[in-house]
Design a protein around this motif. Structure first.
Motif, PDB file in Angstrom:
ATOM      1  N   VAL A   1       0.841  -1.197   0.000  1.00 50.58           N
ATOM      2  CA  VAL A   1       0.000   0.000   0.000  1.00 50.58           C
ATOM      3  C   VAL A   1       0.877   1.248   0.000  1.00 50.58           C
ATOM      4  O   VAL A   1       1.762   1.396   0.842  1.00 50.58           O
ATOM      5  CB  VAL A   1      -0.929   0.034   1.238  1.00 50.58           C
ATOM      6  CG1 VAL A   1      -1.753   1.325   1.253  1.00 50.58           C
ATOM      7  CG2 VAL A   1      -1.846  -1.179   1.277  1.00 50.58           C
TER       8      VAL A   1
ATOM      9  N   ARG B   1       0.167  -7.203  -5.216  1.00 52.30           N
ATOM     10  CA  ARG B   1      -0.901  -6.292  -5.652  1.00 52.30           C
ATOM     11  C   ARG B   1      -0.643  -4.932  -5.022  1.00 52.30           C
ATOM     12  O   ARG B   1      -0.459  -4.843  -3.794  1.00 52.30           O
ATOM     13  CB  ARG B   1      -2.258  -6.860  -5.221  1.00 52.30           C
ATOM     14  CG  ARG B   1      -3.428  -6.204  -5.922  1.00 52.30           C
ATOM     15  CD  ARG B   1      -4.596  -7.190  -6.024  1.00 52.30           C
ATOM     16  NE  ARG B   1      -5.270  -7.352  -4.744  1.00 52.30           N
ATOM     17  CZ  ARG B   1      -6.267  -6.595  -4.323  1.00 52.30           C
ATOM     18  NH1 ARG B   1      -6.735  -5.612  -5.071  1.00 52.30           N
ATOM     19  NH2 ARG B   1      -6.831  -6.806  -3.147  1.00 52.30           N
TER      20      ARG B   1
ATOM     21  N   LEU C   1      -1.888  -1.260  -3.912  1.00 51.58           N
ATOM     22  CA  LEU C   1      -3.089  -0.482  -3.627  1.00 51.58           C
ATOM     23  C   LEU C   1      -2.676   0.928  -3.237  1.00 51.58           C
ATOM     24  O   LEU C   1      -1.625   1.125  -2.617  1.00 51.58           O
ATOM     25  CB  LEU C   1      -3.882  -1.113  -2.477  1.00 51.58           C
ATOM     26  CG  LEU C   1      -4.343  -2.557  -2.647  1.00 51.58           C
ATOM     27  CD1 LEU C   1      -4.969  -3.069  -1.347  1.00 51.58           C
ATOM     28  CD2 LEU C   1      -5.342  -2.657  -3.795  1.00 51.58           C
TER      29      LEU C   1
ATOM     30  N   ALA D   1      -6.901   1.906   1.679  1.00 51.11           N
ATOM     31  CA  ALA D   1      -6.291   0.606   1.383  1.00 51.11           C
ATOM     32  C   ALA D   1      -5.636   0.003   2.631  1.00 51.11           C
ATOM     33  O   ALA D   1      -5.478  -1.217   2.728  1.00 51.11           O
ATOM     34  CB  ALA D   1      -5.274   0.754   0.257  1.00 51.11           C
TER      35      ALA D   1
ATOM     36  N   GLU E   1      -8.239  -2.098   4.100  1.00 43.38           N
ATOM     37  CA  GLU E   1      -8.381  -3.331   3.312  1.00 43.38           C
ATOM     38  C   GLU E   1      -7.264  -4.321   3.669  1.00 43.38           C
ATOM     39  O   GLU E   1      -7.504  -5.513   3.867  1.00 43.38           O
ATOM     40  CB  GLU E   1      -8.326  -2.989   1.813  1.00 43.38           C
ATOM     41  CG  GLU E   1      -8.556  -4.197   0.937  1.00 43.38           C
ATOM     42  CD  GLU E   1      -8.600  -3.837  -0.546  1.00 43.38           C
ATOM     43  OE1 GLU E   1      -8.884  -2.676  -0.894  1.00 43.38           O
ATOM     44  OE2 GLU E   1      -8.345  -4.763  -1.358  1.00 43.38           O
TER      45      GLU E   1
END
Ligand code: NAD
Ligand code: MG
Length: 414
Positions: free
Chosen positions: A61, A87, A89, A94, A97
């Motif tokens: 993130v 991934r 973000l 985020a 998340e």
């Protein structure tokens, strides 16, 4: 254990990653104990990219979506093989998340400031274990954490302190501090907690020289290498004031049971006095990797490669009372902690802004306590029933606006 680290590019975050690498090297039989599932930072995209390349987290993130070097980070995230692709973000949401993901067991919160509150509460709400370096969460939102965990003393398996003083006390109290262990572990058996403070770089400076103190002088901490905000707070002892509030929540004691003593060598990390007057202390060279490792693997202890303490090399260990006129911020923090409600949130936000203004050369070092005091005096706290994440963050914003306008007035007056 599957771990997410918030603030991985900071002083604590980098040391946490160093602990994990070292742990695997020193304890090869346990090398798979920790998997770094997520990394997050505000804007140091280049360093974050290097961390991604080393630790291959599933999620990364970057809070500031416009941070310099983000393309580099995006490339690092896609570069790994498809099985370990990261991934990426963007944005503060985020963080929530990340900390609530099913594949995260523990969250190490090493962001600085009240930005730690939301993700810490979200992680606890989602049933995660939290290793907490971010003391501001307990300063501004200790009451909310207490309500969420439903008990008086918060330190334990679910909430693991990393701050060195609190780790010291937690270690002195023994495994299972608050999980109903033997008598000595209950708050009623504690007579006093004694937090040690190095006294910072200005401990011996004559008081009449304080107005000319520069940022470089303040940032040269004698015993610890830390991020800029906490380093300035260590020179004013605001940091110790935060730690008094933090200790009250972690160990379920009132503020008058928490004492502060100046200990320039930072070898005795803090002490506990029990009702029978026995006193236990935890010692070591100043090195945050120890409290980080203890929090990660609690209640187990594993070998480490840290420099062993040699008392004869440590030499004299000195202890002095705190001079109140040298460190007015300690008194302000204690007052805000006793008043409770949104006062500690206002204290923290005003200090954070004042420290940033001092580091930017906009105000003098000696302006910091006066500004914080004036903002506290103007604050209208919310009723205890209305204390929530929203009211705390609203008080935080109000405090920042108020102190910034005071800083502008100071600048105008020159
Ligand atoms: P630092 O300034 O070195 O690092 C802060 C980290 O938080 C960076 O990774 C930064 O990217 C991230 N960050 C900042 N704002 C953010 C935001 N809004 N959202 C997400 N990430 C954000 O600070 P530090 O010295 O590592 O301190 C971290 C926390 O640990 C502080 O609360 C501090 O009081 C506490 N602490 C630090 C030490 C120490 O030795 N450094 C000791 C005890 C406690
Ligand atoms: Mg500390």
């Amino acid at each position: 254990m599957r771990l997410a680290i918030l603030g991985s590019t900071g002083s604590i975050g980098r040391q946490a990653l160093a602990v994990i690498s070292e742990f695997a090297r020193v304890n090869p039989d346990y090398r798979d104990q920790v998997e770094v599932v997520g990394l997050a930072a505000l804007r140091q995209a280049k360093l974050l990219a290097e961390q991604v390349e080393t630790f291959h987290p599933r999620i990364c993130v970057l809070v500031d979506a416009n941070a310099e070097g983000r393309e580099l980070l995006a490339a690092a995230c896609t570069a790994s093989s498809s099985s370990s692709r990261t991934r990426l973000l963007l944005g503060a949401e985020a963080l929530i998340e990340l900390v609530t993901r099913d594949d995260v067991d523990m969250v190490l919160v090493a962001v600085v400031g009240s930005a730690g509150l939301k993700p810490t509460l979200a992680a606890l709400r989602a049933g995660k274990r939290v290793a907490l370096a971010n003391k501001e969460t307990l300063v501004v939102g200790g009451e909310l954490v207490r309500r969420m965990l439903g008990r008086r003393a918060l330190a334990g398996d679910r909430l693991r302190p990393i701050d060195s003083e609190h780790s010291a006390i937690w270690q002195c109290l023994g495994t299972g501090t608050t999980e109903g262990g033997p008598d000595r572990q209950s708050p009623s058996c504690l007579r006093r907690l004694i937090l040690t403070a190095s006294g910072g770089p200005l401990r011996n400076l004559p008081l009449d020289r304080f107005p000319e103190v520069t940022a470089a002088q303040v940032l040269a901490h004698p015993t610890w290498r830390m991020g800029p905000r906490i380093t300035v707070d260590s020179a004013t002892l605001m940091n110790k004031g935060f730690e008094v509030i933090e200790a009250c929540y972690l160990f379920g004691v009132p503020d008058d049971k928490v004492e502060v003593v100046v200990h320039p060598q930072s070898v005795v990390h803090s002490l506990v006095e029990f009702v029978d007057r026995s006193v236990l202390a935890q010692l070591g060279w100043p090195d945050m990797r120890l409290p980080i490792q203890y929090a990660l693997f609690y209640p187990h202890r594993y070998p480490s490669d840290l420099r062993p303490l040699d008392l004869t090399a440590a030499g004299r260990l000195e202890f002095y009372p705190v001079e109140a006129d040298r460190y007015p911020c300690l008194g302000l923090a204690r007052m805000a902690g006793r008043l409770g409600s949104t006062y500690p949130a206002v204290l923290n936000a005003a200090d954070e802004e004042a420290v940033a203004a001092f580091l930017a050369g906009e105000i003098r070092f000696t302006d910091i306590p006066g500004l914080v005091e004036r903002v506290l005096a103007r604050h209208q706290p919310v009723h205890p029933d209305e204390l929530s994440e929203e009211t705390i963050l609203a008080a935080d914003s109000w405090s920042r606006r108020t102190v910034r306008s005071m800083i502008r007035d100071l600048a105008r007056k020159g």
